[in-house]
Design a protein around this motif. Sequence first.
Motif, mmCIF file in Angstrom:
data_model
loop_
_atom_site.group_PDB
_atom_site.id
_atom_site.type_symbol
_atom_site.label_atom_id
_atom_site.label_comp_id
_atom_site.label_asym_id
_atom_site.label_seq_id
_atom_site.Cartn_x
_atom_site.Cartn_y
_atom_site.Cartn_z
ATOM 1 N N ARG A 196 40.139 1.512 40.254
ATOM 2 C CA ARG A 196 40.212 0.264 41.031
ATOM 3 C C ARG A 196 39.038 -0.635 40.667
ATOM 4 O O ARG A 196 39.173 -1.834 40.506
ATOM 5 C CB ARG A 196 40.216 0.563 42.529
ATOM 6 C CG ARG A 196 41.588 0.762 43.123
ATOM 7 C CD ARG A 196 42.462 1.749 42.349
ATOM 8 N NE ARG A 196 43.721 1.971 43.031
ATOM 9 C CZ ARG A 196 43.898 2.883 43.986
ATOM 10 N NH1 ARG A 196 42.923 3.695 44.337
ATOM 11 N NH2 ARG A 196 45.072 3.009 44.570
ATOM 12 N N GLU A 351 51.938 9.161 46.627
ATOM 13 C CA GLU A 351 52.595 7.919 47.055
ATOM 14 C C GLU A 351 53.659 7.440 46.060
ATOM 15 O O GLU A 351 53.615 6.301 45.604
ATOM 16 C CB GLU A 351 51.523 6.825 47.251
ATOM 17 C CG GLU A 351 50.503 7.224 48.279
ATOM 18 C CD GLU A 351 49.265 6.325 48.314
ATOM 19 O OE1 GLU A 351 48.827 6.022 49.425
ATOM 20 O OE2 GLU A 351 48.760 5.937 47.240
ATOM 21 N N TYR A 445 37.561 11.150 53.237
ATOM 22 C CA TYR A 445 37.663 9.923 52.437
ATOM 23 C C TYR A 445 36.460 9.036 52.749
ATOM 24 O O TYR A 445 36.365 8.444 53.822
ATOM 25 C CB TYR A 445 38.979 9.190 52.738
ATOM 26 C CG TYR A 445 40.121 9.629 51.842
ATOM 27 C CD1 TYR A 445 40.111 10.897 51.254
ATOM 28 C CD2 TYR A 445 41.183 8.782 51.567
ATOM 29 C CE1 TYR A 445 41.156 11.300 50.428
ATOM 30 C CE2 TYR A 445 42.228 9.178 50.745
ATOM 31 C CZ TYR A 445 42.204 10.442 50.184
ATOM 32 O OH TYR A 445 43.230 10.838 49.365
ATOM 33 N N GLU A 502 38.648 0.476 46.063
ATOM 34 C CA GLU A 502 39.256 -0.856 46.251
ATOM 35 C C GLU A 502 38.258 -1.880 46.766
ATOM 36 O O GLU A 502 38.314 -3.055 46.394
ATOM 37 C CB GLU A 502 40.425 -0.782 47.243
ATOM 38 C CG GLU A 502 41.680 -0.112 46.717
ATOM 39 C CD GLU A 502 41.750 1.356 47.080
ATOM 40 O OE1 GLU A 502 40.677 1.984 47.245
ATOM 41 O OE2 GLU A 502 42.878 1.877 47.183
#
Length: 565
Positions: A196, A351, A445, A502
């Motif tokens: 990212r 995902e 996370y 991100e």
Amino acid sequence: MHRRSTFPRFPFVAAALVGALLALTACTGEPDRNGVVVTGIVPAPAEFELADGSPFTLTDAARLVAVGGGARAVAETFAAPARAATGFPLPVVDGDAEASDDSTARSTDLELVVDADAALGNEGYTLVSGADGVRITASAPAGLFLGTQSLRQLLPAEIEHADATRSPDGGWLVPAVSIADEPRFAYRASLVDVARNFIAVDDVLDHLDRMALLKLNVLHLHLTDDQGWRLQIDAWPELTGVGASTSVGGGGGGFYTKDDYRRIVDYAAERFITVVPEIDLPGHTNAALSAYPELNCDGVAREPYEGVEVGFSSLCADPARAEATDRFLADVLSEVAELTPGPWIHVGGDEPLATEHDDFLDLVGRITTAAAATGKTVIAYHEMGASSELPPGTIGHYWDLTAAHEMAPNRRDEPVRPYPESAGQARSFLEQGGRLVLAPADTTYLDMMYPDRPAGPLGTELGTRWASTITLEEAYAWRPEETVEGLEESDILGVAASIWTETIETVPDFEFMVFPRIAAIAEVGWSPADARDEAGFRTRLVTLGAHLDALGVAYRKVGGVDWAE
Ligand code: TNX
């Protein structure tokens, strides 16, 4: 697997620590070294005792006496930064415990011993220090190295400076201690998303050095995603030619040449850290799909992507594209495997929202077959557990929420629960002869915001909260065995602390989110479950924080810890 029984477990670790700290105070008159109280080690050793005797003082007379196969290399790895910090010569000499000449350790020396008969496992070690010297013993070089990382934390934090003008006023004291240590889990990872936002090689090397301090032994590099492809692949040059030019937010791209990647692997190997490369498939592939039209079902290259959505890209399962897709998989995974000395290759699988279920099962078969053909053990996110035809022994990487996840008032407003199928998908790896790496998003996370102060050191809005916010205490309180219902300790290969980038563009922002919460996950992964103690952890973090300060790490000085100034 775990031979913890060889160490008679110290029953009252916390009480002993307090008592021993008093003993240290009494025997040295130096409870407080340059503003830092000696509080112990993170992650907590299985057994740690402050001994009654006088401390060891590292002086310019010190030698590193290396005994046994592999000890010399470990001694050199420890000596190089220690020479820079102390200005001492710290020669490494080959030792011979039997001889009575210069090869025998003196009371001013550090003795580093690999003794295959010591029965301490690959990563276990013992460390004894005092006025008679310092002796670290292990059965294997990995354990010896980990012992030196404990010694690093026992030394004054100035040991982290690459400049000998900052020597500690009180001298290079090592308290008199006796440690017997080994890890709870064999796999203790830091997952770093370099897709990212790209992270330069030197910054990765710095991170490896800090991982070593925390006894983390796996660097999981998330090398590819929709927003960028970060590793040179000779057979498919546009993966980096086109696919590496982007990143989230449009700040430019970057990639590792094969030589860059080898530098990372080599630096990691010197620290007994294994690099696990991840090529995320079949979703999270927009960067590849933008570089090669033939990977798309319609034969049209996708536009490059610099946003933060997930779940919109997929490799093509159509038989009409099978030649290109299978050649891509074989070429990419074999080049990655060839560059990677470690036993694992990670093929993603998370995902897959843009892949029809049957297509997903088909692609999982082709992806994992190509990965297994490299000779590596395959690791995949838990979604790939939807397949019952995984290569035997495939490792599942569980990232969904903990089973017990409950909404707290400071969490995001809509209900968040694990997907109902996630636990079954995780168990599918166990049924197929594999084990699990646990990385639940609501606990491990590190891109999840701190609840109380989301802004980072640069004043930026840092992190997300889709899974949760995470305090230091919440990270520390995590019980891996409860992540998915019905897990046995032996089902768990290990744990990972993940940083998705991100929102993270700079090293200070990275460090602010990662530290100190990664230390909590490191302790969960290393220390015996019954030795964990939050108050003790906070106290030991003071010492760790001083080392991080000396390293220039922009960690977050979270409340509740008496950080040194
Ligand atoms: C989920 S969990 C992702 C990543 C995101 C992350 C952000 C998983 C394997 N995938 O693509 O970066 O959340 O927290």
